[in-house]
Design an enzyme around this catalytic site. Structure first.
Site, PDB file in Angstrom:
ATOM      1  N   ASN A 615      49.385   5.232   7.076  1.00 40.55           N
ATOM      2  CA  ASN A 615      49.415   4.156   8.271  1.00 40.55           C
ATOM      3  C   ASN A 615      48.168   3.840   8.046  1.00 40.55           C
ATOM      4  OD1 ASN A 615      49.360   2.054  10.299  1.00 40.55           O
ATOM      5  ND2 ASN A 615      50.810   2.504  11.188  1.00 40.55           N
ATOM      6  N   GLU A 689      42.135  15.342  13.851  1.00 35.97           N
ATOM      7  CA  GLU A 689      40.601  16.281  13.665  1.00 35.97           C
ATOM      8  C   GLU A 689      39.750  15.767  13.147  1.00 35.97           C
ATOM      9  OE1 GLU A 689      43.827  19.445  14.481  1.00 35.97           O
ATOM     10  OE2 GLU A 689      42.279  20.027  16.346  1.00 35.97           O
TER      11      GLU A 689
HETATM   12 MO1  MOS Z   1      44.674  19.624  19.129  1.00 38.06          MO
HETATM   13  S1  MOS Z   1      43.093  20.744  19.830  1.00 38.06           S
HETATM   14  O1  MOS Z   1      44.988  20.923  17.845  1.00 38.06           O
HETATM   15  O2  MOS Z   1      45.735  19.454  20.466  1.00 38.06           O
END
Ligand code: MOS
Length: 723
Positions: A615, A689
């Site tokens: 998405n 991340e």
């Molecule tokens: Mo993230 S630090 O893997 O919630």
């Protein structure tokens, strides 16, 4: 039908519930007769509780009880019972366990009253006598106390010392990063409904409902079928909800003691009394030959931890996997302090470790008189040197190329202080980013109801990442159904097993299970139809379409039955022998007024290689958030500690600086094409991340380019810029 995952920029399916307020968060469930707990924390960093005087608090009308280490209900006495799915190495903290004070901010008592206001007021009337002991909270003052971190480090390869000594160009620089607290918008809260039969229904702010359930099972000896933990909506977490936090333990303690329903919500100040990204000191050494090829890399980190647990994260492995180099060594040491244990925070380890690596690469490029982008290009590694495995895919060169093009990098004058605009110094800097593309075991269930609506579920959470939406897309695609006829359910420990939501592995792990469950359901449907209707035996599986409560095969329409399929998905076998990671290239423009010491980040281009993007809208939001956070790491964020008191000082969002809207300029996100049939069946690597990694280094490199000054102590505040 059976079109490949569309990559549709679907709006969040949970959006309407969130914006209309019908989505309930852990601290928002109403109940007649609910009791409210307020936590009283230690203002001393180390010592022993001598006495807790509760009389004045208990005299307040509406106060029901004060719980502390002497009158709490029974809890486990062994360390294992307190270990959770994200536990650090050592002895987990136990709230209200005994008279020991281990850090400033430690919960020492819970006041329970008929309203939160009464509980807080009564809490201020507690008299807690503590016999204090000397404390140490300053990493830099205790570096001689460091011990090796119990982390699995990559095996050293080659001979760093010899190769570094022989290298034509060398960098030897030390960088430091501060403590940072997660501070999601939603503070931690737990509402515990005490059921008539003594079982508990808990709404917890967590990234893992089954992690919290398992913890309560072990700590309080509660059978698992008598504890249900839900987290239907989570207002951000970033890692703060990976471990059960103390408000959960205390709320359950009170519910068990009083046989009543209880809610405990932490204040914003209390959000600074548990895990955080730890302060680091990092020495980075790089050696290169005349052409800029890396000959030697050494990354050495010292980080802080608590006295009871050794927290480790992935700090030092990135250099040896991002770049090709034959002589690599790492070292990782921890200094125990009188503080709480650090905790994973968005891209734990990479967010801080890559700062040192990518600043040092910039310093090396300057020594070589080479463009920083070219230096990275010639050191590109298509295999992970730490493991000796080829990457399943690594479109990092495309990130470099497409990011640079969009940014206009080729117009950069390499000379520091050479680019001026209306009296402001302009700086252009870049950095690379990397994060693991993991996959965990996960389970999912798909159920087609009699009306032809598909209900798919797994115990995972959606901490704001878009999981509800993306899983709905994956399910609809695999079942060959319209999105509007599919609902994904999550955030409930009674649903099929799922890992913590973290590490950017939810799409790969839960998504694979969802896809397999929906495919299995379709398989069952087709088999059932063929058995029932002989005229369908020769039809292909793709001919069967579930739509509007019926099964369509060509021009014919058939009724459907309820059907269910459940799948336990293992990590893809195809990953064996491969390294899997996401990558990015970040380009940053800063504008600096030297007279005023002001620094603005006017432009960022982040080019990301994360496999297939399911998405583009929710994925882009993840990268935007990561970039904003990276700018905060570069310029603002720092939990400041008064080491004389051993206490976090700026424990509120006024003094704990994060970027506000006015601090953010243009951000462009590019997803480069990265086909990957190996990483998992979706070809998708996760984007939670990677967005933050590399950003702070790119800013520091831009500051160097603008000013000629290399700042190595983060955050790069005005004082440091003027100093
Ligand atoms: Mo993230 S630090 O893997 O919630």
């Amino acid at each position: 039908m059976n079109k490949p995952l569309s990559g549709q920029a679907l709006d969040r399916v949970d959006g309407p519930a969130k914006v209309t307020g019908s989505a309930r968060y852990a601290g928002e469930f109403p109940d007649e007769g609910l009791l409210y707990g307020s936590v009283v924390n230690s203002h001393v960093a180390r010592g022993r509780i001598r006495h807790i005087d509760c009389d004045a608090a208990l005299a307040v009308p509406g106060v029901v009880a004060v719980l502390h280490h002497l009158n709490r209900p029974p809890m486990a006495g062994d360390d294992e019972s307190y270990e959770d799915a994200d536990a650090a190495h050592g002895q987990p903290f136990r709230p209200l366990f005994n008279d020991r004070v281990l850090y400033s901010g430690q919960p020492l008592a819970l006041v329970i009253a008929t309203s939160l206001e009464l509980a807080r007021h009564a809490g201020s009337l507690l008299r807690i006598e503590i016999e204090t002991a000397p404390h140490q909270t300053d990493l830099l003052a205790a570096l001689d106390q460091a011990h090796d971190a119990p982390a699995e480090l990559p095996k050293p390869r080659g001979d760093f010392d010899a190769a570094f000594a022989a290298a034509s160009f060398q960098v030897d620089a030390t960088y430091s990063t501060p403590n940072e607290h997660h501070n999601p918008m939603e503070p931690h809260a737990s509402t515990v409904f005490y059921q008539a039969d003594g079982s508990l229904h808990v709404h917890d702010k967590t990234q893992g409902t089954q992690n919290s359930q398992d913890y309560l099972h072990k700590v309080f000896g509660l059978p698992k079928d008598r504890v249900r933990v839900c987290a239907a909506y989570v207002g951000g977490a970033f890692g703060s909800g990976l471990r059960p936090q103390y408000q959960l333990t205390l709320a359950v303690m009170a519910a068990l003691q009083l046989r009543r329903s209880v809610r405990v919500t932490l204040t914003r100040q209390q959000m600074f009394t548990f895990g955080y990204r730890p302060r680091t000191v990092q020495r980075l050494r790089l050696g290169a030959d005349q052409q800029g090829r890396l000959q030697a890399i050494h990354h050495e980190v010292t980080a802080q931890t608590s006295r009871f647990e050794d927290f480790t994260e992935h700090l030092v492995e990135w250099a040896g996997m991002l770049y090709r180099c034959d002589n690599v060594a790492t070292a990782y040491r921890l200094v125990p302090l009188d503080v709480y244990t650090p905790l994973d925070m968005r891209a734990p380890g990479a967010a801080s470790g890559v700062i040192a690596l990518e600043c040092a690469m910039d310093e090396l490029a300057e020594n070589l008189g080479m463009d920083p982008l070219d230096l990275r290009r010639i050191n590109f590694a298509d295999s992970n040197g730490n493991e000796g495995k080829p990457y399943s895919s690594k479109a990092l060169l495309d990130c470099y190329a497409q990011g640079a093009l969009r940014f206009g990098w080729h117009q950069r004058d390499p000379q520091p202080r050479s680019m001026l605009d209306h009296g402001e110094l302009i700086g252009w800097g870049m950095a690379g980013g990397v994060w693991e593309a993991l996959q965990m075991k996960a389970s999912a269930r798909a159920r087609l109801d009699a009306d032809g609506h598909l209900w798919v579920s797994s115990a995972t959470t959606d901490i704001g990442t878009g999981t509800y939406t993306v899983m709905t897309q994956i399910a609809a695609d695999a079942a060959g159904m319209d999105l509007r006829e599919v609902t994904f359910q999550l955030g409930d420990s009674s649903l099929p097993t799922a890992p913590l939501q973290g590490g950017s592995f939810t799409v790969s792990s839960v998504g694979s299970a969802v896809r397999q469950a929906c495919q299995a359901l379709r398989g069952k449907l087709v088999a059932q139809m063929k058995a029932r209707y002989p005229e369908l035996v020769d039809n292909e599986a793709e001919d069967f379409e579930i739509r509007a409560g019926q099964v369509h095969v060509g021009a014919s329409v058939y009724p459907l039955d309820e059907l269910e399929a459940r799948v336990d998905a293992e990590p893809s076998a195809s990953r064996q022998g491969f390294a899997c990671a996401t990558h990015s290239a970040v380009f940053v423009e800063v504008r600096i007024d030297e007279a005023l010491g002001t620094l603005r980040v006017s432009r960022v281009v982040s080019a990301v290689a994360a496999g297939r993007v399911i998405n583009p809208k929710t994925a882009r939001s993840q990268i935007l958030g990561g970039v904003v956070w990276g700018l905060g790491m570069a310029l603002h964020e720092e939990t400041q500690v008064d080491h004389a008191l051993g206490r976090n000082m700026n424990h509120n969002l006024a003094e704990y600086h994060i970027p506000v809207n006015a601090d953010i300029g243009e951000i462009e996100v590019i997803f480069v094409d990265e086909p990957d049939d190996i990483v998992n069946e979706l070809g998708s690597k996760g984007v939670g991340e990677i967005g933050v990694v590399g950003v702070a280094a790119a800013v520091a490199n831009a500051v160097r380019h603008a000013t000629g000054r290399r700042l190595r102590d983060f955050p790069l505040t005005v004082e440091k810029l003027l100093g």
